[in-house]
Design an enzyme around this catalytic site. Structure first.
Site, PDB file in Angstrom:
ATOM      1  N   ARG A  39       0.820  -1.214   0.000  1.00  0.00           N
ATOM      2  CA  ARG A  39       0.000   0.000   0.000  1.00  0.00           C
ATOM      3  C   ARG A  39       0.853   1.264   0.000  1.00  0.00           C
ATOM      4  O   ARG A  39       0.452   2.280  -0.584  1.00  0.00           O
ATOM      5  CB  ARG A  39      -0.922  -0.016   1.226  1.00  0.00           C
ATOM      6  CG  ARG A  39      -2.037   1.029   1.186  1.00  0.00           C
ATOM      7  CD  ARG A  39      -2.830   1.046   2.484  1.00  0.00           C
ATOM      8  NE  ARG A  39      -4.034   1.880   2.377  1.00  0.00           N
ATOM      9  CZ  ARG A  39      -4.728   2.323   3.428  1.00  0.00           C
ATOM     10  NH1 ARG A  39      -4.342   1.992   4.654  1.00  0.00           N
ATOM     11  NH2 ARG A  39      -5.801   3.081   3.250  1.00  0.00           N
ATOM     12  N   SER A  90      -7.267   6.937  -0.266  1.00  0.00           N
ATOM     13  CA  SER A  90      -7.216   5.480  -0.198  1.00  0.00           C
ATOM     14  C   SER A  90      -8.164   5.086   0.919  1.00  0.00           C
ATOM     15  O   SER A  90      -7.923   5.399   2.088  1.00  0.00           O
ATOM     16  CB  SER A  90      -5.788   5.008   0.106  1.00  0.00           C
ATOM     17  OG  SER A  90      -5.745   3.597   0.240  1.00  0.00           O
ATOM     18  N   SER A  91      -9.271   4.457   0.553  1.00  0.00           N
ATOM     19  CA  SER A  91     -10.321   4.145   1.530  1.00  0.00           C
ATOM     20  C   SER A  91      -9.787   3.248   2.635  1.00  0.00           C
ATOM     21  O   SER A  91      -8.793   2.527   2.469  1.00  0.00           O
ATOM     22  CB  SER A  91     -11.502   3.459   0.833  1.00  0.00           C
ATOM     23  OG  SER A  91     -12.085   4.290  -0.131  1.00  0.00           O
ATOM     24  N   ALA A  92     -10.473   3.274   3.764  1.00  0.00           N
ATOM     25  CA  ALA A  92     -10.087   2.417   4.876  1.00  0.00           C
ATOM     26  C   ALA A  92     -10.198   0.947   4.478  1.00  0.00           C
ATOM     27  O   ALA A  92     -11.194   0.551   3.866  1.00  0.00           O
ATOM     28  CB  ALA A  92     -10.968   2.697   6.086  1.00  0.00           C
ATOM     29  N   MET A  96     -12.771  -1.395   2.227  1.00  0.00           N
ATOM     30  CA  MET A  96     -12.249  -1.990   0.992  1.00  0.00           C
ATOM     31  C   MET A  96     -12.377  -3.513   1.024  1.00  0.00           C
ATOM     32  O   MET A  96     -12.803  -4.133   0.041  1.00  0.00           O
ATOM     33  CB  MET A  96     -10.780  -1.603   0.796  1.00  0.00           C
ATOM     34  CG  MET A  96     -10.533  -0.135   0.549  1.00  0.00           C
ATOM     35  SD  MET A  96      -8.770   0.239   0.503  1.00  0.00           S
ATOM     36  CE  MET A  96      -8.290  -0.632  -0.978  1.00  0.00           C
TER      37      MET A  96
END
Length: 370
Positions: A39, A90-92, A96
Site C-alpha cells: 500500500r 485510499s479508503s479504509a 475496501m
C-alpha cells in the site's frame, strides 16, 4: 539481521492477518491480495488526523508512517480547494475488504472500477483475478497518481488507468465486464454501466440512501440488493447531480429540542445503521444531520422537514426533535422496525427507476421492500 524486504513481508502478513482476525476479510484469496500489494507504494503523501505525511518512494518510509499506512486508516491524498473538483483518498481497509469480498471474484474475471483513487484497490482486484482491470478516474491529478502507483507496483500489464468522467463508463472500451465496482458515493447508476455488464455480472456501488451511501448490488434487470452499510466521498458532476440529491446531508440545525425517551433500548452500531436504512426506505426526508449543541456520536440519523423542523434517532434509543409531530412520526417508524424483528439492511430489495429532473439519465434505487 533481517533485510528490508523481509521486514516488509512480515508487516504485510501482520496487516492481512489483522484484517482477517477482525472479520474485514473472510477468504484466503482476498487475504493473500492484502498480504501482497504494498500500500505504501500507492501514496506519495497523505493527510491523517490533521497532519500531512510524506511517503518517499526512493527509500523505505519510516516506521511511524508505515504504521499508519498498514492499519485500518483512510488516507486522504488530494484535498482540492475547489469543491467542484474531485477529492481522492485510499479508503479504509475496513470498507475496501468487505467490498472486494462482496464482488465474489474468481480468476479471469474482467473488472471495471469507477474511481481509481490511488490505484491500490485496482491492484488488489487484479491480484485476485489475474485479468485486466480498467479503472476510471475523473480527477487529473488522481489519475496521474494512480498510473504512477501501478507502475511502481509493476502491474502495468494488468491495470489500466483511464482519465475520464465516470458517468460515461469505459467509453469505447469493449463491454462484457463481469463486475463493475464504484469507489465514490453516487446518486444513481448511468444506464450505460448496466449495458457494459456480462451475463450474470453486477455493479457494486455506494449509492445515496438516507444521506449516506450504503453499498448496493445492482443488476442488469434493474434489481437492487443492499450489501453493506458504508459512506464515501461524493462524486462530482452527473453521477451526483444536485437536482436528484436535493438537500445536501450534513447540515447542522438549530433549535431547542424536545425528547421522546425510551423509544428503544440503546442501539449498537450495526442495529442503528439497519434502522437508519429502514427509515430512509419509508421516508425520503431521512438524511444525515446534526443538532446544534449535541454530540454527533449520539446519532446523526434524522428526518428533516426544513431548516427548523427535524427529528433525530439517538443511539441511546431516544428521539429528539424540534417539531413534536415529526418526532412522533420518527418514533412510530422506529417502533415499526423493532416490531418487524429489526430486519437488517441486507433483507431489503429494490428496483432501479429513472430519476426525475436529472440532467443526464440516471437510475436510482426505489420501491423498497422486504
Amino acid at each position: 539481521m533481517a533485510t528490508a524486504p523481509d521486514q516488509m513481508t512480515r508487516r504485510l502478513d501482520r496487516y492481512a492477518n489483522a484484517l482477517r482476525d477482525q472479520g474485514t476479510i473472510t477468504s484466503n484469496t482476498v487475504q493473500e491480495a492484502f498480504a501482497t500489494i504494498e500500500r505504501h507504494k500507492c501514496v506519495t503523501g497523505f493527510y491523517y488526523r490533521g497532519e500531512h505525511y510524506d511517503v518517499p518512494q526512493d527509500a523505505t518510509p519510516g516506521e511511524d508512517v508505515l504504521d499508519i499506512i498498514y492499519s485500518d486508516a483512510s488516507l486522504m491524498t488530494i484535498m482540492p480547494s475547489d469543491r467542484s473538483m474531485p477529492a481522492s483518498s485510499s479508503s479504509a481497509p475496513t470498507i475496501m475488504g468487505p467490498m472486494i469480498e462482496a464482488l465474489d471474484l474468481t480468476p479471469g474475471m474482467r473488472v471495471l472500477e469507477i474511481g481509481a483513487g490511488t490505484g491500490y484497490n485496482a491492484a488488489l482486484i487484479a491480484t485476485i483475478t489475474g485479468a485486466e482491470v480498467v479503472t476510471i478516474e475523473a480527477g487529473s491529478a488522481a489519475a496521474a497518481g494512480a498510473a504512477a502507483s501501478i507502475s511502481r507496483l509493476g502491474m502495468g500489464d494488468l491495470v489500466r488507468v483511464v482519465h475520464t468522467d465516470g458517468y460515461d463508463g469505459p467509453g469505447t472500451e469493449p463491454g462484457g465486464f463481469d463486475r463493475i465496482i464504484v469507489t465514490v458515493g453516487i446518486a444513481g447508476v448511468p444506464p450505460a454501466w448496466l449495458d457494459q455488464l456480462a451475463e450474470g455480472g453486477f455493479v457494486l456501488a455506494p449509492t445515496a440512501h438516507g444521506g449516506m451511501h450504503p453499498t448496493m448490488e445492482l443488476h442488469h434487470d434493474r434489481s437492487v440488493r443492499p450489501r453493506l452499510w458504508s459512506d464515501f466521498m461524493t462524486a462530482v458532476g452527473p453521477l451526483r447531480p444536485a437536482e436528484v440529491i436535493g438537500r445536501e446531508p450534513g447540515a447542522t440545525l438549530p433549535g431547542t429540542p424536545g425528547s421522546i425517551p425510551n423509544v428503544l433500548a440503546p442501539l449498537e452500531t450495526d442495529a442503528y445503521n439497519d434502522c437508519w436504512f429502514h427509515l430512509a426506505a419509508h421516508d425520503p426526508r431521512t438524511t444525515r444531520a446534526y443538532l446544534e449543541g449535541t454530540d454527533p456520536w449520539g446519532g446523526m440519523c434524522a428526518i428533516v422537514a426544513d431548516d427548523t423542523r427535524a427529528a433525530w434517532l439517538r443511539t441511546n434509543g431516544s428521539v429528539m426533535h424540534t417539531d413534536p409531530a415529526l418526532g412522533a412520526k420518527l418514533a412510530h417508524l422506529v417502533r415499526g422496525w423493532d416490531d418487524a424483528g429489526r430486519p437488517p439492511l441486507t433483507q431489503w430489495s429494490g428496483t432501479l427507476t429513472q430519476a426525475e429532473y436529472a440532467p443526464r439519465p440516471l437510475l436510482i434505487p426505489s420501491a423498497w421492500s422486504i
